[in-house]
Scaffold this active site. Structure first.
Site, short mmCIF file in Angstrom:
data_model
loop_
_atom_site.label_atom_id
_atom_site.label_comp_id
_atom_site.label_asym_id
_atom_site.label_seq_id
_atom_site.Cartn_x
_atom_site.Cartn_y
_atom_site.Cartn_z
N HIS A 60 101.36 36.44 63.09
CA HIS A 60 101.86 36.18 64.72
C HIS A 60 103.39 36.54 64.71
O HIS A 60 103.70 36.95 66.13
CB HIS A 60 101.73 34.64 64.97
CG HIS A 60 100.24 34.42 64.98
ND1 HIS A 60 99.61 33.38 64.31
CD2 HIS A 60 99.32 34.81 65.96
CE1 HIS A 60 98.49 33.15 64.71
NE2 HIS A 60 98.13 34.01 65.74
N GLU A 84 94.38 30.41 69.01
CA GLU A 84 95.04 29.08 68.17
C GLU A 84 96.28 28.48 69.03
O GLU A 84 96.69 27.30 68.74
CB GLU A 84 95.49 29.76 66.75
CG GLU A 84 94.39 30.56 66.06
CD GLU A 84 94.47 32.11 66.05
OE1 GLU A 84 94.15 32.72 65.08
OE2 GLU A 84 94.91 32.42 67.19
N ASP A 103 92.54 32.61 78.03
CA ASP A 103 91.55 32.93 77.03
C ASP A 103 90.06 32.63 77.54
O ASP A 103 89.97 31.56 78.42
CB ASP A 103 91.84 31.86 75.76
CG ASP A 103 90.91 32.50 74.57
OD1 ASP A 103 89.70 32.29 74.69
OD2 ASP A 103 91.58 33.08 73.71
N ASP A 141 88.63 35.13 82.38
CA ASP A 141 88.62 36.59 81.68
C ASP A 141 90.00 37.16 81.96
O ASP A 141 90.55 37.04 82.96
CB ASP A 141 87.54 37.24 82.47
CG ASP A 141 87.66 38.84 81.93
OD1 ASP A 141 88.34 39.79 82.49
OD2 ASP A 141 86.82 38.99 80.99
N GLY A 142 90.42 37.67 80.55
CA GLY A 142 92.02 38.24 80.61
C GLY A 142 92.14 39.43 81.65
O GLY A 142 93.12 39.65 82.35
N ASP A 159 96.21 39.69 72.11
CA ASP A 159 95.89 39.39 70.99
C ASP A 159 94.48 39.01 70.74
O ASP A 159 94.12 37.98 71.13
CB ASP A 159 96.71 38.12 70.15
CG ASP A 159 96.39 37.97 68.99
OD1 ASP A 159 96.07 38.84 68.25
OD2 ASP A 159 96.43 36.83 68.32
#
Length: 277
Positions: A60, A84, A103, A141-142, A159
């Site tokens: 990260h 995460e 996300d 949805d990104g 990411d």
């Protein structure tokens, strides 16, 4: 004891031995497994390792720190993926006043907060879902979020699991069209870009070509203690040397990296010879 066989390249796999499994579920978007490995608690998606307790900070920081150093300021950050929660936490530690975390998989993000010893705690995630604090969690949805955004960000972080050779819903978030949209709403755009090792570097070569087609300045960073590479794109051309900018800003960064120093920047920003031609 369960074994997960992770595909790396055609004809090449890696085996993970899992002891205690705390989570195994099929969400709407993926097969998710969280369990104990020799590298601590680890997260797997569709049999691919996403992060482990032992190495997640190396990963990260390699993703985020060079991009933070390229940004003129760090106030508004958009994070796409990174379920995460570590990237959002590090961005806040670096001074971000507002982080939009997007996300697509609500269930996966909540399971990560429940079972992983790093990233969001359940209390932190609840506050982010309610927008109480610097992080606002969006289960969207990104691509849709970026397309509809009227905001402008100092940094956009993408990411995602590695781009697949077979059809996968997240592959479109690696394409040039999506990068162009990220450029339109972000001063600096950084993405996980694949692996530089010879036998699995096809996604890196594709990412390198797309970034160079999209951005005036492209900065490579290959982690010296992990297997992944990352690309940062700057929307504006700048006559300053990116390495000099990053090195000068590193001592002033509010967040103090544990795995990256000035020497890391010097070594990590040299792309593989195959990319340089």
């Amino acid at each position: 004891m369960r074994e997960i066989v992770e595909p790396l390249a055609p004809g090449l796999t890696r085996s993970w031995q899992l002891g205690e499994i705390s989570c195994q579920v099929r969400t709407e978007f993926q097969e998710l497994v969280i369990g104990r490995t020799a590298q601590g608690i680890a997260l797997f998606s569709n049999d691919e390792r996403q992060s482990t307790e032992y190495s997640q900070l190396v990963y990260h920081e390699a993703l985020l720190v060079p991009a933070l150093l390229l940004a003129d300021r760090i106030e508004r950050v958009l994070v796409i993926g990174a379920g995460e929660g570590v990237v959002s936490q590090l961005a806040v530690a670096a001074g971000a006043k507002h982080v939009d975390h997007v996300d697509i998989d609500r269930q996966a993000v909540r399971l990560c907060a429940e079972h992983l010893p790093y990233g969001y705690s359940m209390d932190e995630l609840l506050r982010a879902e309610q927008g109480r604090g610097p992080i606002a969690m969006h289960y969207r949805d990104g691509q849709e979020f970026a397309d509809r955004s009227s905001e402008y960000y100092d940094l956009v972080v993408v990411d995602l699991p590695d781009e697949c050779e077979h059809p996968a819903q997240h592959n479109r978030l690696y394409e040039t069209d999506f990068l162009r949209r990220c450029r339109a709403i972000g001063r600096v755009v950084v993405s996980q870009a694949g692996c530089p090792v010879l036998w699995r570097n096809r996604t890196l070569h594709r990412a390198w070509r797309r970034f160079r087609e999209t951005f005036d300045t492209v900065v490579y960073f290959g982690s010296d203690e992990h297997e992944w590479a990352f690309l940062s794109g700057l929307a504006d051309s700048n006559s300053e040397d990116p390495l000099a900018v990053m090195t000068a800003r590193l001592p002033r960064l509010t967040y103090r990296p544990q795995t990256i120093d000035a020497d890391s920047l010097i070594a990590g920003t040299v792309p593989p010879k195959s990319l340089r031609g």
